[in-house]
Design a protein around this motif. Structure first.
Motif, PDB file in Angstrom:
ATOM      1  N   ILE A  41       0.836  -1.196   0.000  1.00  0.00           N
ATOM      2  CA  ILE A  41       0.000   0.000   0.000  1.00  0.00           C
ATOM      3  C   ILE A  41       0.876   1.253   0.000  1.00  0.00           C
ATOM      4  O   ILE A  41       0.595   2.218  -0.685  1.00  0.00           O
ATOM      5  CB  ILE A  41      -0.970   0.007   1.203  1.00  0.00           C
ATOM      6  N   THR A  55      -1.221   2.742  -2.900  1.00  0.00           N
ATOM      7  CA  THR A  55      -1.904   3.821  -2.167  1.00  0.00           C
ATOM      8  C   THR A  55      -3.194   3.300  -1.538  1.00  0.00           C
ATOM      9  O   THR A  55      -3.772   2.314  -2.019  1.00  0.00           O
ATOM     10  CB  THR A  55      -2.213   5.085  -3.001  1.00  0.00           C
ATOM     11  N   PRO A  56      -3.671   3.960  -0.490  1.00  0.00           N
ATOM     12  CA  PRO A  56      -4.895   3.510   0.177  1.00  0.00           C
ATOM     13  C   PRO A  56      -6.131   3.484  -0.723  1.00  0.00           C
ATOM     14  O   PRO A  56      -7.076   2.744  -0.459  1.00  0.00           O
ATOM     15  CB  PRO A  56      -5.069   4.514   1.321  1.00  0.00           C
ATOM     16  N   ALA A  68      -4.578  -4.289   4.660  1.00  0.00           N
ATOM     17  CA  ALA A  68      -3.521  -3.521   4.001  1.00  0.00           C
ATOM     18  C   ALA A  68      -2.164  -3.923   4.568  1.00  0.00           C
ATOM     19  O   ALA A  68      -1.980  -3.965   5.785  1.00  0.00           O
ATOM     20  CB  ALA A  68      -3.751  -2.030   4.240  1.00  0.00           C
ATOM     21  N   VAL A  72       2.587   0.014   6.017  1.00  0.00           N
ATOM     22  CA  VAL A  72       1.540   0.528   6.905  1.00  0.00           C
ATOM     23  C   VAL A  72       2.113   0.632   8.320  1.00  0.00           C
ATOM     24  O   VAL A  72       2.698  -0.312   8.832  1.00  0.00           O
ATOM     25  CB  VAL A  72       0.294  -0.384   6.894  1.00  0.00           C
ATOM     26  N   ASN A  76       0.115   6.142   9.159  1.00  0.00           N
ATOM     27  CA  ASN A  76      -0.718   6.114   7.960  1.00  0.00           C
ATOM     28  C   ASN A  76      -1.841   5.066   7.992  1.00  0.00           C
ATOM     29  O   ASN A  76      -2.618   4.967   7.047  1.00  0.00           O
ATOM     30  CB  ASN A  76       0.143   5.915   6.707  1.00  0.00           C
ATOM     31  N   ARG A  79      -5.502   6.091   7.212  1.00  0.00           N
ATOM     32  CA  ARG A  79      -5.852   6.283   5.798  1.00  0.00           C
ATOM     33  C   ARG A  79      -6.347   4.976   5.186  1.00  0.00           C
ATOM     34  O   ARG A  79      -7.242   4.969   4.342  1.00  0.00           O
ATOM     35  CB  ARG A  79      -4.655   6.825   5.027  1.00  0.00           C
ATOM     36  N   CYS A  80      -5.793   3.852   5.620  1.00  0.00           N
ATOM     37  CA  CYS A  80      -6.235   2.541   5.129  1.00  0.00           C
ATOM     38  C   CYS A  80      -7.603   2.193   5.694  1.00  0.00           C
ATOM     39  O   CYS A  80      -8.480   1.713   4.969  1.00  0.00           O
ATOM     40  CB  CYS A  80      -5.218   1.470   5.515  1.00  0.00           C
ATOM     41  N   ARG A  83     -10.496   3.837   4.032  1.00  0.00           N
ATOM     42  CA  ARG A  83     -10.836   3.262   2.722  1.00  0.00           C
ATOM     43  C   ARG A  83     -11.453   1.879   2.841  1.00  0.00           C
ATOM     44  O   ARG A  83     -11.720   1.224   1.852  1.00  0.00           O
ATOM     45  CB  ARG A  83      -9.597   3.202   1.837  1.00  0.00           C
TER      46      ARG A  83
END
Length: 89
Positions: A41, A55-56, A68, A72, A76, A79-80, A83
């Protein structure tokens, strides 16, 4: 299971597959997997052979619960999760 591993028959009640793009996850869902991992990711030295970081946004609207992986961390992970990635504690 790794992406190239054959699907066991009969399939267990809980089975996942390691995936590296949306097509892999769609195939895992069609085969009967109950979850997947998606990586990388974010940029990660542990995933150098799988191309650029996804990316997420790659976690949105997937057909399976998808964890993810790859780069990670505490800075961050939110952000996962935003999503749709499940949370493991």
């Amino acid at each position: 299971m790794a992406g190239a591993d054959p699907f066991p028959e009969p399939g267990p009640r809980l089975i996942g597959r390691s995936c590296h793009n949306r097509a892999d996850i769609e195939q895992a869902a069609a085969q009967g997997c109950t979850y997947a991992t998606l990586s990388p990711i974010f940029p990660s030295p542990s995933k150098p052979g799988y191309g650029p970081a996804l990316t997420p946004s790659a976690l949105a609207d997937l057909p399976l619960p998808t964890w993810a992986l790859g780069g990670v961390d505490a800075t961050n992970a939110a952000r996962c999760i935003a999503r749709g990635a499940p949370v493991s504690r």
